[in-house]
Design a protein around this motif. Structure first.
Motif, PDB file in Angstrom:
ATOM      1  N   LEU A 113      20.993  49.811  23.381  1.00 15.29           N
ATOM      2  CA  LEU A 113      21.388  48.839  22.364  1.00 15.29           C
ATOM      3  C   LEU A 113      21.981  49.517  21.138  1.00 15.29           C
ATOM      4  N   LEU A 114      21.339  50.567  20.690  1.00 18.76           N
ATOM      5  CA  LEU A 114      21.824  51.267  19.501  1.00 18.76           C
ATOM      6  C   LEU A 114      23.213  51.845  19.725  1.00 18.76           C
ATOM      7  N   LEU A 115      23.445  52.376  20.932  1.00 18.63           N
ATOM      8  CA  LEU A 115      24.760  52.935  21.217  1.00 18.63           C
ATOM      9  C   LEU A 115      25.821  51.849  21.223  1.00 18.63           C
ATOM     10  N   TRP A 116      25.492  50.698  21.804  1.00 21.02           N
ATOM     11  CA  TRP A 116      26.439  49.580  21.839  1.00 21.02           C
ATOM     12  C   TRP A 116      26.719  49.050  20.434  1.00 21.02           C
ATOM     13  N   GLU A 117      25.685  48.883  19.647  1.00 16.95           N
ATOM     14  CA  GLU A 117      25.846  48.283  18.325  1.00 16.95           C
ATOM     15  C   GLU A 117      26.500  49.235  17.322  1.00 16.95           C
ATOM     16  N   ASN A 118      26.346  50.534  17.545  1.00 15.10           N
ATOM     17  CA  ASN A 118      26.888  51.523  16.603  1.00 15.10           C
ATOM     18  C   ASN A 118      27.927  52.412  17.268  1.00 15.10           C
ATOM     19  N   ARG A 119      28.631  51.854  18.235  1.00 13.11           N
ATOM     20  CA  ARG A 119      29.538  52.634  19.064  1.00 13.11           C
ATOM     21  C   ARG A 119      30.653  53.320  18.292  1.00 13.11           C
ATOM     22  N   GLU A 120      31.003  52.813  17.125  1.00 12.69           N
ATOM     23  CA  GLU A 120      32.118  53.395  16.374  1.00 12.69           C
ATOM     24  C   GLU A 120      31.686  54.491  15.413  1.00 12.69           C
ATOM     25  N   THR A 121      30.400  54.672  15.224  1.00 16.16           N
ATOM     26  CA  THR A 121      29.937  55.665  14.252  1.00 16.16           C
ATOM     27  C   THR A 121      29.109  56.787  14.874  1.00 16.16           C
ATOM     28  N   ILE A 122      28.581  56.576  16.061  1.00 15.08           N
ATOM     29  CA  ILE A 122      27.742  57.593  16.702  1.00 15.08           C
ATOM     30  C   ILE A 122      28.627  58.711  17.268  1.00 15.08           C
ATOM     31  N   PRO A 123      28.334  59.961  16.933  1.00 15.25           N
ATOM     32  CA  PRO A 123      29.143  61.073  17.451  1.00 15.25           C
ATOM     33  C   PRO A 123      28.902  61.311  18.930  1.00 15.25           C
ATOM     34  N   CYS A 124      29.892  61.866  19.586  1.00 14.14           N
ATOM     35  CA  CYS A 124      29.782  62.145  21.014  1.00 14.14           C
ATOM     36  C   CYS A 124      28.644  63.120  21.282  1.00 14.14           C
ATOM     37  N   SER A 125      28.394  64.040  20.375  1.00 14.91           N
ATOM     38  CA  SER A 125      27.341  65.035  20.561  1.00 14.91           C
ATOM     39  C   SER A 125      25.956  64.415  20.673  1.00 14.91           C
TER      40      SER A 125
END
Length: 318
Positions: free
Chosen positions: A231-243
């Motif tokens: 859920l967190l990855l989906w909701e914050n997909r534009e700010t979470i770094p690939c690392s």
């Protein structure tokens, strides 16, 4: 010369025939009952031996240390070329052994070197006294060092027969003051000091304490992959770094990572619930991946989150 050849060649043939069953033993693998299950679902039950415990992806003559390290790799989602937590158990385990666990290496140290970006290793061997006293010493060390998910402990012991044995600690239970185990030698061992481990004569010799700094895909900091991370990855997909968000280790951050987290969490917890990323309509507690075109269309405005690429690859959890 001909007489020599006539004698030696048949002799060598007989020698090879006699010892053939032992050659390459460490590379000999067989499929077990959980071989086709995803590693994330089956790793806790992996055991070294086919009898009496057949819940194993592969039978390896090289020892239980391989299984303890492989269990830890799956639990902490460590990157491994060609496989991940959703790969079938047989392929994952054999790949892990062939890539990382050469008999010429000190395996515990080598894992720490290969994955130095994710973890560090310390060791404890200051044991003394009886078996029960050593069990208490082991618990005290783990509880004082760290009982959280960021610590992974592998116990090195000797058995009643004198052979070495290695076990991954499942939980450091500070309430019951026990070390619960994922034993690669028996499915019947629950915690250190129970009837099974007592019968087997487990005697502590050393603890390998791996301290994890990060787990790929773990976004809430609990060092486990859960539905919350998806859920967190989906909701914050534009700010979470690939690392941080590249859960499936492919070097990209996209919908495939969300799906990987959702599936991994379902397999690891045994909760076969649908994961739904419906943006507004579905409560966050029940995440599901709907088959609707609206779901995939939601990614069209994000160049790196183009769901159409993955639409045919997504496996809907039933």
């Amino acid at each position: 010369m001909r007489t020599f050849q006539a004698f030696v060649f048949p002799f060598l043939f007989l020698v090879l025939l006699r010892f053939a069953p032992f050659l390459g033993q460490a590379e000999s693998f067989e499929r077990g009952n959980t071989a086709d299950l995803p590693a994330a679902e089956a790793y806790a039950s992996w055991t070294q031996f086919a009898v009496p415990d057949t819940q194993t992806p592969a039978i390896d003559q090289d020892g239980c240390l391989n299984y303890a390290l492989a269990k830890m790799a799956v639990r902490y989602n460590l990157p491994l070329d060609g496989v991940d937590g959703l790969t079938d158990s047989y392929t994952y385990y054999t790949t892990f052994v062939h890539q990382l666990l050469s008999p010429e290496l000190v395996k515990t140290d080598h894992i720490a070197e290969v994955y130095s970006e994710f973890l560090s290793l310390t060791e404890f061997d200051d044991f003394s006294g009886t078996i029960s006293e050593r069990i208490q010493q082991a618990y005290t060390y783990c509880a004082q060092t760290g009982s959280g998910n960021d610590w992974g402990y592998i116990l090195q012991m000797t058995t009643a027969s004198g052979s070495d044995h290695y076990v991954l600690v499942d939980t450091v239970d500070t309430t019951e003051q026990r070390l619960y185990l994922l034993d690669s030698g028996s499915l019947y061992a629950s915690y250190l000091g129970d009837a099974e481990t007592t019968t087997r004569g487990y005697c502590l010799q050393r603890i390998y304490a791996y301290h994890f700094q990060k787990v790929l895909g773990d976004l809430d900091g609990d060092f486990r992959l859960t539905q919350k991370d998806a859920l967190l990855l989906w909701e914050n997909r534009e700010t979470i770094p690939c690392s941080a968000g590249d859960a499936n280790h492919d070097g990209m951050l996209n919908l495939a990572d969300v799906i990987y987290l959702a599936q991994y969490a379902a397999y690891a917890t045994g909760a076969q619930t649908k994961l739904s990323f419906s943006i507004e309509a579905v409560p966050k507690e029940t995440i599901a991946v709907p088959e609707s075109q609206e779901f995939f269309a939601a990614f069209s405005s994000f160049s790196r989150w183009n769901g159409k690429i993955f639409q045919k690859q997504i496996r809907i959890l039933q």
